[in-house]
Scaffold this motif. Structure first.
Motif, PDB file in Angstrom:
ATOM      1  N   ASN A  57       0.815  -1.218   0.000  1.00 10.20           N
ATOM      2  CA  ASN A  57       0.000   0.000   0.000  1.00 10.20           C
ATOM      3  C   ASN A  57       0.847   1.266   0.000  1.00 10.20           C
ATOM      4  OD1 ASN A  57       0.767  -0.822   2.676  1.00 10.20           O
ATOM      5  ND2 ASN A  57      -0.551   0.784   3.483  1.00 10.20           N
ATOM      6  N   ILE A  58       2.000   1.208   0.674  1.00  7.35           N
ATOM      7  CA  ILE A  58       2.906   2.357   0.707  1.00  7.35           C
ATOM      8  C   ILE A  58       3.729   2.401  -0.581  1.00  7.35           C
ATOM      9  CG2 ILE A  58       4.815   3.459   1.931  1.00  7.35           C
ATOM     10  CD1 ILE A  58       2.256   3.443   3.552  1.00  7.35           C
ATOM     11  N   PHE A  59       4.247   1.241  -0.962  1.00  3.48           N
ATOM     12  CA  PHE A  59       5.141   1.163  -2.118  1.00  3.48           C
ATOM     13  C   PHE A  59       4.393   1.452  -3.417  1.00  3.48           C
ATOM     14  CE2 PHE A  59       8.181  -1.194  -4.941  1.00  3.48           C
ATOM     15  CZ  PHE A  59       9.289  -0.414  -4.642  1.00  3.48           C
ATOM     16  N   ARG A  60       3.084   1.216  -3.414  1.00  5.84           N
ATOM     17  CA  ARG A  60       2.298   1.449  -4.625  1.00  5.84           C
ATOM     18  C   ARG A  60       2.398   2.905  -5.078  1.00  5.84           C
ATOM     19  NH1 ARG A  60      -3.756  -0.862  -5.192  1.00  5.84           N
ATOM     20  NH2 ARG A  60      -2.543  -2.745  -4.830  1.00  5.84           N
ATOM     21  N   GLY A  61       2.549   3.803  -4.137  1.00  9.60           N
ATOM     22  CA  GLY A  61       2.643   5.217  -4.474  1.00  9.60           C
ATOM     23  C   GLY A  61       3.907   5.580  -5.233  1.00  9.60           C
ATOM     24  N   VAL A  62       4.939   4.725  -5.169  1.00  9.39           N
ATOM     25  CA  VAL A  62       6.184   5.001  -5.889  1.00  9.39           C
ATOM     26  C   VAL A  62       6.520   3.888  -6.874  1.00  9.39           C
ATOM     27  CG1 VAL A  62       7.166   6.399  -4.041  1.00  9.39           C
ATOM     28  CG2 VAL A  62       7.557   3.936  -4.029  1.00  9.39           C
ATOM     29  N   SER A  63       5.563   2.996  -7.122  1.00  7.81           N
ATOM     30  CA  SER A  63       5.844   1.815  -7.932  1.00  7.81           C
ATOM     31  C   SER A  63       6.252   2.155  -9.354  1.00  7.81           C
ATOM     32  CB  SER A  63       4.629   0.884  -7.949  1.00  7.81           C
ATOM     33  OG  SER A  63       3.491   1.554  -8.459  1.00  7.81           O
ATOM     34  N   MET A  77      13.357  -1.068  -0.405  1.00 10.09           N
ATOM     35  CA  MET A  77      12.364  -0.007  -0.240  1.00 10.09           C
ATOM     36  C   MET A  77      11.046  -0.581   0.249  1.00 10.09           C
ATOM     37  SD  MET A  77      13.134   2.315  -3.622  1.00 10.09           S
ATOM     38  CE  MET A  77      11.742   3.409  -3.326  1.00 10.09           C
ATOM     39  N   GLY A  78      10.670  -1.735  -0.320  1.00 10.39           N
ATOM     40  CA  GLY A  78       9.446  -2.393   0.123  1.00 10.39           C
ATOM     41  C   GLY A  78       9.519  -2.814   1.580  1.00 10.39           C
ATOM     42  N   MET A  79      10.687  -3.260   2.022  1.00 14.36           N
ATOM     43  CA  MET A  79      10.856  -3.652   3.429  1.00 14.36           C
ATOM     44  C   MET A  79      10.643  -2.463   4.354  1.00 14.36           C
ATOM     45  SD  MET A  79      14.170  -6.157   3.334  1.00 14.36           S
ATOM     46  CE  MET A  79      14.544  -6.931   1.763  1.00 14.36           C
TER      47      MET A  79
END
Length: 239
Positions: A57-63, A77-79
């Motif tokens: 959910n957080i990483f989706r913003g910078v995917s 970054m995902g961790m």
């Protein structure tokens, strides 16, 4: 007289997307409060709860920016995104009177304890919720695999995979209204029918170590409590 729980110690696997609610990314406050409310219900039954959470959910913003990155860099970054989610969960738990501890597989001393198995087990025995962040601490491994590892290390009775669907079905229930939910499945049946319970590495670990998996919807009110009480909720994948 209240019913005794079927499981004393559980490992709850939450995807980061579970915290989004209807938002495109990030954390939906009402959704996280609903999830924490369900966790509180089972803690009050005397169940010891460990949680592994994803970071999608957080990483989706910078995917989109991460699409051309080196895979290991993107995974780190995902961790870090999972630790952000873990801190949000801890904060929400504190507001309802639950004591939680965040342990990270990556060293982040200012915000989280390092993962130490003995300390985590001590916290569980004290009735604290332990939230495991940063996956396994290694790139190329998913948080599903982290959940399988932590579940085995914590000697849990079962792994609970919380999803948006209330179990494993014969077909996609959103596309096929005649799809039927499996009450139980063996690991071999799930493999033979090509049912996507979790990623292959995690699934193989659970099968080899005889760690059963219950797949259920965290969005059904009271579903987590019904699972730990042994009621007909979700799908049990067993040896």
């Amino acid at each position: 007289m209240s019913q005794a729980p079927s499981y004393k110690r559980i490992l709850l696997k939450l995807s980061g997307e579970a915290l989004m609610g209807d938002d495109n990314y990030g954390i939906n406050r009402s959704t996280i409060e609903q999830i924490v409310g369900q966790i509180k219900e089972v803690v009050e039954l005397g169940v010891q709860v460990g949680i592994v959470i994803g970071g999608g959910n957080i990483f989706r913003g910078v995917s989109s920016a991460a699409s051309g990155m080196d895979r290991a860099t993107a995974d780190y970054m995902g961790m870090m995104a999972t630790v952000m989610n873990a801190l949000a969960l801890k904060d929400a738990m504190g507001k309802v009177g639950l004591i939680a501890r965040v342990q990270s597989a990556l060293t982040m001393q200012q915000i989280a304890e390092p993962y130490v198995r003995g300390k985590a087990m001590q916290y569980l025995e004290e009735g604290k919720v332990v939230i495991f962040g940063a996956g396994t601490g290694n790139p190329f491994f998913t948080t599903d695999t982290a959940a399988a590892l932590r579940g085995m290390e914590m000697n849990v009775d079962i792994m609970l995979k919380a999803t948006k669907v209330d179990g494993v079905y014969t077909d996609d229930p959103k596309k096929n209204p005649d799809a039927v939910r499996y009450q139980t499945l063996t690991f071999d049946e799930a493999i033979g029918r090509n049912l996507k319970v979790m990623d292959a590495t995690a699934f193989a670990l659970c099968r080899d170590q005889h760690l059963n998996i219950k797949v259920f919807s965290i969005f059904k009110q009271g579903a987590l409590k019904r699972v730990v009480l042994g009621e007909d909720e979700g799908t049990l994948v067993h040896c």
